[in-house]
Design a protein around this motif. Structure first.
Motif, PDB file in Angstrom:
ATOM      1  N   TYR A  39       0.831  -1.061  -0.074  1.00  0.00           N
ATOM      2  CA  TYR A  39       0.000   0.003   0.062  1.00  0.00           C
ATOM      3  C   TYR A  39       0.860   1.201  -0.074  1.00  0.00           C
ATOM      4  O   TYR A  39       2.086   1.146   0.384  1.00  0.00           O
ATOM      5  CB  TYR A  39      -0.864   0.162   1.206  1.00  0.00           C
ATOM      6  N   CYS A  40       0.355   2.321  -0.323  1.00  0.00           N
ATOM      7  CA  CYS A  40       1.007   3.696  -0.596  1.00  0.00           C
ATOM      8  C   CYS A  40       1.144   4.092   1.030  1.00  0.00           C
ATOM      9  O   CYS A  40       0.272   3.887   1.761  1.00  0.00           O
ATOM     10  CB  CYS A  40       0.129   4.530  -1.139  1.00  0.00           C
ATOM     11  N   ILE A  41       2.456   4.439   1.496  1.00  0.00           N
ATOM     12  CA  ILE A  41       2.890   4.810   3.071  1.00  0.00           C
ATOM     13  C   ILE A  41       2.054   6.101   3.066  1.00  0.00           C
ATOM     14  O   ILE A  41       1.921   6.566   4.461  1.00  0.00           O
ATOM     15  CB  ILE A  41       4.220   4.830   3.209  1.00  0.00           C
ATOM     16  N   HIS A  42       1.622   6.879   2.154  1.00  0.00           N
ATOM     17  CA  HIS A  42       1.024   8.287   2.640  1.00  0.00           C
ATOM     18  C   HIS A  42      -0.559   8.128   2.688  1.00  0.00           C
ATOM     19  O   HIS A  42      -1.300   8.591   3.737  1.00  0.00           O
ATOM     20  CB  HIS A  42       1.271   9.225   1.377  1.00  0.00           C
ATOM     21  N   CYS A  43      -1.317   7.420   1.701  1.00  0.00           N
ATOM     22  CA  CYS A  43      -2.759   7.588   1.646  1.00  0.00           C
ATOM     23  C   CYS A  43      -3.315   6.021   1.847  1.00  0.00           C
ATOM     24  O   CYS A  43      -4.424   5.720   2.007  1.00  0.00           O
ATOM     25  CB  CYS A  43      -3.167   7.965   0.347  1.00  0.00           C
ATOM     26  N   ASN A  44      -2.362   4.962   2.164  1.00  0.00           N
ATOM     27  CA  ASN A  44      -2.840   3.911   2.831  1.00  0.00           C
ATOM     28  C   ASN A  44      -3.758   2.859   1.607  1.00  0.00           C
ATOM     29  O   ASN A  44      -4.123   1.926   2.065  1.00  0.00           O
ATOM     30  CB  ASN A  44      -3.570   3.764   3.856  1.00  0.00           C
ATOM     31  N   LYS A  64       5.517   9.342  -8.353  1.00  0.00           N
ATOM     32  CA  LYS A  64       4.570   9.864  -7.386  1.00  0.00           C
ATOM     33  C   LYS A  64       3.627   8.858  -7.191  1.00  0.00           C
ATOM     34  O   LYS A  64       3.112   8.073  -8.268  1.00  0.00           O
ATOM     35  CB  LYS A  64       4.046  11.230  -8.198  1.00  0.00           C
ATOM     36  N   CYS A  65       2.611   9.039  -6.103  1.00  0.00           N
ATOM     37  CA  CYS A  65       1.428   7.899  -6.006  1.00  0.00           C
ATOM     38  C   CYS A  65       0.597   8.209  -6.933  1.00  0.00           C
ATOM     39  O   CYS A  65       0.095   9.468  -7.138  1.00  0.00           O
ATOM     40  CB  CYS A  65       1.208   8.162  -4.630  1.00  0.00           C
ATOM     41  N   ARG A  66      -0.147   7.256  -7.357  1.00  0.00           N
ATOM     42  CA  ARG A  66      -1.345   7.547  -8.501  1.00  0.00           C
ATOM     43  C   ARG A  66      -2.303   8.332  -7.784  1.00  0.00           C
ATOM     44  O   ARG A  66      -3.078   8.756  -8.322  1.00  0.00           O
ATOM     45  CB  ARG A  66      -1.543   6.278  -9.004  1.00  0.00           C
ATOM     46  N   TYR A  67      -2.638   7.843  -6.563  1.00  0.00           N
ATOM     47  CA  TYR A  67      -3.855   8.418  -5.863  1.00  0.00           C
ATOM     48  C   TYR A  67      -3.649   9.457  -5.189  1.00  0.00           C
ATOM     49  O   TYR A  67      -4.638  10.570  -5.235  1.00  0.00           O
ATOM     50  CB  TYR A  67      -4.380   7.348  -4.750  1.00  0.00           C
ATOM     51  N   CYS A  68      -2.486   9.803  -4.283  1.00  0.00           N
ATOM     52  CA  CYS A  68      -2.472  10.978  -3.493  1.00  0.00           C
ATOM     53  C   CYS A  68      -1.344  11.863  -4.132  1.00  0.00           C
ATOM     54  O   CYS A  68      -0.991  12.891  -3.371  1.00  0.00           O
ATOM     55  CB  CYS A  68      -2.267  10.561  -2.129  1.00  0.00           C
ATOM     56  N   ASN A  69      -0.572  11.525  -5.192  1.00  0.00           N
ATOM     57  CA  ASN A  69       0.468  12.509  -5.714  1.00  0.00           C
ATOM     58  C   ASN A  69       1.542  12.789  -4.804  1.00  0.00           C
ATOM     59  O   ASN A  69       2.388  13.403  -5.028  1.00  0.00           O
ATOM     60  CB  ASN A  69      -0.252  13.938  -6.074  1.00  0.00           C
TER      61      ASN A  69
HETATM   62 ZN   LIG Z   1      -0.650   7.535  -1.963  1.00  0.00          ZN
END
Ligand SMILES: [Zn+2]
Length: 257
Positions: A39-44, A64-69
């Motif tokens: 999972y993304c460590i920023h937006c989970n 960059k994360c696809r979801y939270c950038n």
């Molecule tokens: Zn993210």
């Protein structure tokens, strides 16, 4: 040595490296390595397979994360690439053999331990204990070194650093080397045998002085800062594993008039 096998080794290394990134992030937090999936460590948010392709996904996503950038740190592709390079060196050195398997396991542990030690200044028992058990099994089943060689490696590795740790504690009145370093060197000794253990110890002490000096000169560290020793032990051990035979032969040759 065919291109195809080399490619297989590189891809295996990249995939292992990707898993090591998970280990490095989760082991210090006592999280499971299997659940939940990556999972993304920023937006989970859970990541899909095409965002988990080593190195390539990082480039395609422009870090960059696809979801939270939020940024995906560059160390992820670096650790993946480094693992592939390490595996390739081991393959060139040993071919497919018991020594290759042993050293792939050992170097995998060293990569994860090194980064965790740099991040958190700990060498987790969660890695040392299984590593030691695997080391014992590999020597008893004849995959790695003979069990007497492994035993001497363990005693010399752990013993030398135990001695150095106590001396430096006594002379410098501060902890120069932690219990984790002692256990790590004992585990390495068990896997590589006594000769390469001695070489690893010498190289890690030289490298420690050299790297410590460079960090001081570049003002990255101050005199009283502690420098994690795990990565330095790992580097010394890796050089011993790949070039040790040549280094020992060259060294003995110096005295062979
Ligand atoms: Zn993210």
């Amino acid at each position: 040595m065919s291109i195809l096998t080399m490619l297989a080794v590189i891809i295996t290394g990249l995939l292992f490296g990707s898993f090591f990134n998970v280990c490095i992030y989760r082991i210090p937090k006592n999280e499971s390595l299997v659940f939940p999936s990556s999972y993304c460590i920023h937006c989970n948010k859970s990541l899909v397979w095409y965002d988990l392709i080593p190195v390539i996904s990082w480039i395609l996503l422009k870090a960059k994360c696809r979801y939270c950038n939020n940024r995906i740190p560059v160390r992820y592709p670096i650790i993946e690439t480094a693992t592939a390079v390490v595996f390739l060196f081991l393959y060139f050195r040993f071919g497919f053999s018991g020594a290759f398997i042993t050293n792939v396991i050992l170097c995998s542990l060293l990569i994860v331990i090194s980064v965790i030690d740099m991040d958190c200044q700990i060498i987790p028992n969660e890695l040392i204990v299984p590593g030691t058990i695997i080391g014992i099994i590999l020597s008893l089943t004849g995959v790695s070194v003979h069990w007497t060689d492994a035993l001497f490696g363990l005693l010399i590795g752990g013993g030398t650093y135990f001695f150095i740790a106590n001396i430096s504690q006594w002379v410098l009145k501060k902890e120069g080397m932690g219990g984790g370093d002692i256990k790590l060197m004992a585990m390495i000794g068990l896997m590589v045998g006594w000769k390469l253990t001695i070489l690893s110890i010498l190289l890690s002490i030289y490298l420690g002085g050299l790297i410590g000096g460079i960090l001081l000169v570049l003002k990255i560290k101050k005199r009283d800062d502690t420098i994690p020793f795990g990565p330095i032990i790992a580097l010394g051990t890796f050089i011993s594993i790949v070039f040790g035979k040549d280094l020992i032969a060259w060294y003995l040759h110096l005295f062979a008039y």
